[in-house]
Design an enzyme around this catalytic site. Structure first.
Site, PDB file in Angstrom:
ATOM      1  N   SER A  34      11.390 -29.853  25.567  1.00  0.00           N
ATOM      2  CA  SER A  34      11.260 -29.460  26.966  1.00  0.00           C
ATOM      3  C   SER A  34      10.678 -28.067  27.071  1.00  0.00           C
ATOM      4  O   SER A  34      10.930 -27.203  26.248  1.00  0.00           O
ATOM      5  CB  SER A  34      12.636 -29.473  27.626  1.00  0.00           C
ATOM      6  OG  SER A  34      13.440 -28.473  27.024  1.00  0.00           O
ATOM      7  N   LYS A  35       9.919 -27.861  28.114  1.00  0.00           N
ATOM      8  CA  LYS A  35       9.237 -26.580  28.259  1.00  0.00           C
ATOM      9  C   LYS A  35      10.208 -25.431  28.504  1.00  0.00           C
ATOM     10  O   LYS A  35       9.867 -24.281  28.316  1.00  0.00           O
ATOM     11  CB  LYS A  35       8.208 -26.649  29.379  1.00  0.00           C
ATOM     12  CG  LYS A  35       8.765 -26.812  30.765  1.00  0.00           C
ATOM     13  CD  LYS A  35       7.636 -26.932  31.775  1.00  0.00           C
ATOM     14  CE  LYS A  35       8.189 -27.237  33.159  1.00  0.00           C
ATOM     15  NZ  LYS A  35       7.132 -27.621  34.097  1.00  0.00           N
ATOM     16  N   ARG A  36      11.426 -25.777  28.925  1.00  0.00           N
ATOM     17  CA  ARG A  36      12.432 -24.741  29.123  1.00  0.00           C
ATOM     18  C   ARG A  36      12.747 -24.037  27.804  1.00  0.00           C
ATOM     19  O   ARG A  36      13.059 -22.866  27.750  1.00  0.00           O
ATOM     20  CB  ARG A  36      13.730 -25.360  29.670  1.00  0.00           C
ATOM     21  CG  ARG A  36      13.683 -25.664  31.129  1.00  0.00           C
ATOM     22  CD  ARG A  36      13.823 -24.377  31.944  1.00  0.00           C
ATOM     23  NE  ARG A  36      12.724 -24.206  32.887  1.00  0.00           N
ATOM     24  CZ  ARG A  36      12.624 -24.784  34.065  1.00  0.00           C
ATOM     25  NH1 ARG A  36      13.582 -25.565  34.508  1.00  0.00           N
ATOM     26  NH2 ARG A  36      11.586 -24.576  34.828  1.00  0.00           N
TER      27      ARG A  36
ATOM     28  N   ASN B  80      10.797 -24.713  24.721  1.00  0.00           N
ATOM     29  CA  ASN B  80       9.652 -24.622  23.827  1.00  0.00           C
ATOM     30  C   ASN B  80       8.368 -24.919  24.561  1.00  0.00           C
ATOM     31  O   ASN B  80       8.374 -25.616  25.545  1.00  0.00           O
ATOM     32  CB  ASN B  80       9.783 -25.688  22.726  1.00  0.00           C
ATOM     33  CG  ASN B  80      10.608 -25.202  21.595  1.00  0.00           C
ATOM     34  OD1 ASN B  80      10.207 -24.306  20.867  1.00  0.00           O
ATOM     35  ND2 ASN B  80      11.777 -25.774  21.454  1.00  0.00           N
TER      36      ASN B  80
ATOM     37  N   ARG C  61       9.211 -15.582  28.771  1.00  0.00           N
ATOM     38  CA  ARG C  61      10.410 -15.964  28.028  1.00  0.00           C
ATOM     39  C   ARG C  61      10.692 -14.957  26.915  1.00  0.00           C
ATOM     40  O   ARG C  61      11.835 -14.553  26.697  1.00  0.00           O
ATOM     41  CB  ARG C  61      10.231 -17.363  27.434  1.00  0.00           C
ATOM     42  CG  ARG C  61      11.542 -17.959  26.901  1.00  0.00           C
ATOM     43  CD  ARG C  61      11.366 -18.922  25.738  1.00  0.00           C
ATOM     44  NE  ARG C  61      10.295 -19.873  25.882  1.00  0.00           N
ATOM     45  CZ  ARG C  61      10.382 -20.987  26.577  1.00  0.00           C
ATOM     46  NH1 ARG C  61      11.493 -21.280  27.199  1.00  0.00           N
ATOM     47  NH2 ARG C  61       9.353 -21.806  26.656  1.00  0.00           N
TER      48      ARG C  61
END
Length: 500
Positions: free
Chosen positions: A252-254, A256, A469
Site C-alpha cells: 500500500s502506498k501508505r 511504500n 514521508r
RNA sequence: GGCGCCAUCGUCUAUCGGUUAGGACAGCCGCCUUUCACGUGGCAAAGACGGGUUCGAUUCCCGUUGGCGCUACCA
C-alpha cells in the site's frame, strides 16, 4: 480453443505495480500458449474513475514493454473495451436475470442495510442481505417503482448447500451459500457492479482464463452462480497472490511506493522492473540466471510456478537487478540516452530551467540549486525542518495533513497542490509562509529554492509522497491517536465544504 | 465477529516421501583495486507448533498458531 486472458484495471488512481504484476502474468500465460492478451477498463465507478488515470495506466504498462491484442486504445472485435461504454449490454443481461427470476429489485436504504449488518455481526452471523424486498408482491414493486423510489438489482443466492469454486492453482474451494451475500448487480445509477460486468464481459470477450488478485476469491461463488444463471461456460480461475509490504501487509502506498511512476522517477529501467515482477510471478528452476527479458519470461512461464504466498516487494533485489541492466545491457551511448530520456527530456528541462533563471547569477549555480530534481529520497536534516516558526507538532501535522490531502487530489497539477497547501495553513491557523518552509526543506532539500508547487508538480505525486514521508519520519511519524485526531481536522472542514 | 486463502534462511524461492534442504538478494569476512563501486572467493542463515499416515516426512491428512484477504449501490 485459443487462450485469451485479460487485465482489467480500474482507472481510479495512479498506475499501481500490482496492476503491472497481474498484467505481466496474464500476458505471459497467454503468449506462452500462443493466445491473446486483452486490456479492459473497469470504470463502472463513476465517482472515482477518470480518463487521466486510464491514460496513465495504459502509458505505464506500455512503458514497461507490455502490449495487448485488444483494448480501448487499439480496438478489437469484442469492443468497446471500456465498461462505461457498455451500459446497454449490461442492462440487457440484468433484465434477463430479472425475467428468469434470478435477480430482484431492492429498495432498501443504505441506513437499513447498515443496521442489518451491524445486527448480523453482533449475532456472529455472516453479513448477508436478509431478503426483505424478495417478499414484495409484483404490485408492491410496481408501486414503489412508479413512485420513483430508487432501487438496485441484486442477485438471488441459495440459502442451502455449498458452492465449489475450482481454482486451477489452489484446487477446490468450498463456500456455504448462506455465507454468500446477495450482491448488488446494478447500482441505482443504472451502472453494473464489478461482479456483473466482469462476468458478462469475460464471456462476451471469450476470456478462457481469469487470472486476478486473490482479493477476489471470496466473491468467486457469486461469479460461478452468475455463469450458471446465464448458462455460460465458466472460464478457468487462477487467483494470484497479493504483493506485500516488508511487514507482509498488502502493498500500500501508505507504507511504500506502489506507483509505477515512482519507480520511473527513481530511475529504474522498465526492463529491470518488469524482470523483477517476473521473478515474483513465476519461480524459475534452480541455477537459472534471474536476469531475463519479456520473451524469456513468456517462454519459461508455467502455471504451476505461480507462487501462492504473497511475495514481499523487495526493493533491494530490484536495485541489484536494475544495476545489472545498467552495467551489463547498456553500452555508454545507450546509457547516455537513457539518462537523457529519464531526467533531461526537452520539455522537462525547459520547465526546470525557467524556474531557475531568475535565481542564478552563474550557470554553475544550477547544479546545487536543481539537484533535487534528479534525486530520489532526500537526506533530510531534522534541524532544518524545525528551524522555522512552527512547533514540532505543527510541522508534523502540516506534513501529515498535506500527505493525506495530496493523495485525495484528483488531478496532480500546480493549482491543486497550491490549494492543498493553502488549506493546510488555514487548518493550522498559520501564515502560509511559515507553513511552506518545512515543505521546501522536505521537497527541495533546502528552505530556499525554486517555486515549490511547480517543483512538486514536476516531481510527481509518488516522489512527493515519499519525500514528505521521509521528512515526517525524521520528526517522528504520527501515532495512531494523533492520526485520528488530525484526520478529524480534515473531516470537519470537508463537511463545511459540502454545506457551502 | 463471520467466511476464505497462505505458511522453507531477514527477503524471493528450489525440493513434486529418502538431499550434508539447493540457488539468488541483503548481511558478514577475504581477494582485486589510487578511493568507492564493479567483479570474484568464502561464511552465516530456514522447513511455525502439535498430532496422525508411512519403513521413512519439509513434502500427504487433521488441529493449533501466525500472516493476509474479503465482509459496499469500490473495484
Amino acid at each position: 480453443m485459443k487462450v485469451r486472458t485479460r487485465v482489467a484495471p480500474s482507472p481510479t488512481g495512479d498506475p499501481h505495480v500490482g496492476t503491472a504484476y497481474v498484467a505481466l502474468i496474464n500476458y505471459c500465460f497467454a503468449k506462452h500458449h500462443g493466445g491473446d492478451f486483452l486490456l479492459r477498463i473497469e470504470d463502472t465507478d463513476q465517482a472515482r474513475s477518470t480518463r487521466e488515470s486510464e491514460r496513465a495506466i495504459l502509458d505505464s504498462l506500455h512503458w514497461l514493454g507490455l502490449s495487448w491484442d485488444e483494448g480501448p486504445d487499439v480496438g478489437g472485435p469484442h469492443g468497446p473495451y471500456r465498461q462505461s461504454e457498455r451500459s446497454a449490454i449490461y442492462k440487457r443481461y440484468v433484465q434477463q436475470l430479472l425475467d428468469q427470476g434470478d435477480a430482484f429489485k431492492c429498495f432498501c436504504t443504505p441506513e437499513r442495510l447498515e443496521e442489518m449488518r451491524v445486527a448480523q455481526r453482533a449475532a456472529g452471523l455472516p453479513p448477508r442481505y436478509d431478503g426483505l424486498c424478495l417478499s414484495y408482491s409484483p404490485e408492491e414493486i410496481a408501486r414503489r417503482e412508479a413512485a420513483g423510489e430508487a432501487y438496485v438489482v441484486r442477485m438471488k443466492v441459495p440459502d442451502h448447500g455449498a458452492c465449489i469454486v475450482e481454482d486451477e492453482r489452489r484446487g477446490k474451494i468450498e463456500f456455504e451459500w448462506k455465507t454468500v451475500d446477495m450482491q448488488v448487480l446494478m447500482k441505482s445509477d443504472g451502472l453494473p457492479t464489478y461482479h456483473l460486468a466482469n462476468v458478462v464481459d469475460d464471456h462476451l470477450m471469450e476470456i478462457t482464463h481469469v487470472m486476478r488478485g486473490e482479493e477476489w476469491i471470496s466473491s468467486a461463488p457469486k461469479h460461478v452462480l452468475l455463469y450458471q444463471y446465464f448458462g455460460w461456460q465458466m472460464p478457468k480461475l487462477i487467483h494470484l497472490p497479493l504483493l506485500r509490504n516488508p511487514d507482509k501487509s498488502k502493498l500500500s502506498k501508505r507504507k511504500n511506493p506502489t506507483g509505477i511512476l515512482f519507480y520511473q522517477a527513481m530511475g529504474y529501467l522498465p526492463e529491470a522492473l518488469l524482470n523483477f515482477l517476473g521473478l515474483l510471478s513465476n519461480s524459475l528452476p534452480e541455477g537459472q540466471d534471474e536476469m531475463m527479458l519479456l520473451p524469456d519470461m513468456v517462454q519459461r512461464f508455467s502455471l504451476e510456478h505461480i507462487p501462492l504466498g504473497g511475495p514481499v516487494f523487495d526493493v533491494a533485489k530490484l536495485d541489484w537487478l536494475n544495476g545489472r541492466y545498467i552495467r551489463e545491457r547498456l553500452d555508454p551511448d545507450q546509457f547516455m540516452q537513457r539518462v537523457a530520456a529519464w531526467g533531461f527530456a526537452p520539455d522537462r528541462l525547459k520547465r526546470i530551467a525557467s524556474l531557475s533563471q531568475t535565481r542564478v547569477e552563474r550557470l554553475s549555480d544550477l547544479g546545487l540549486l536543481l539537484s533535487f530534481f534528479f534525486a530520489g529520497r532526500l537526506p533530510v536534516a531534522a534541524e532544518q525542518l524545525r528551524a522555522g516558526k512552527m512547533s514540532d507538532l505543527e510541522v508534523r501535522q502540516a506534513l501529515a495533513l498535506a500527505m493525506w490531502d495530496l493523495d485525495a487530489l484528483r488531478a496532480w497539477n500546480v493549482a491543486g497542490i497550491e490549494m492543498v497547501l493553502k488549506r493546510v495553513s488555514e487548518l493550522l491557523g498559520k501564515k502560509f509562509r511559515d507553513v511552506a518552509r518545512p515543505f521546501y526543506v522536505a521537497i527541495t532539500g533546502s528552505p530556499t529554492s525554486v517555486p515549490l508547487f511547480d517543483a512538486m508538480d514536476l516531481l510527481g505525486r509518488d516522489m512527493v509522497r515519499e519525500r514528505l514521508r521521509t521528512a515526517l519520519d525524521a520528526l517522528g511519524a504520527p501515532s495512531k491517536k494523533e492520526q485520528d485526531e488530525w484526520k478529524k481536522l480534515l473531516a470537519a472542514t470537508d463537511k463545511e465544504d459540502e454545506a457551502s
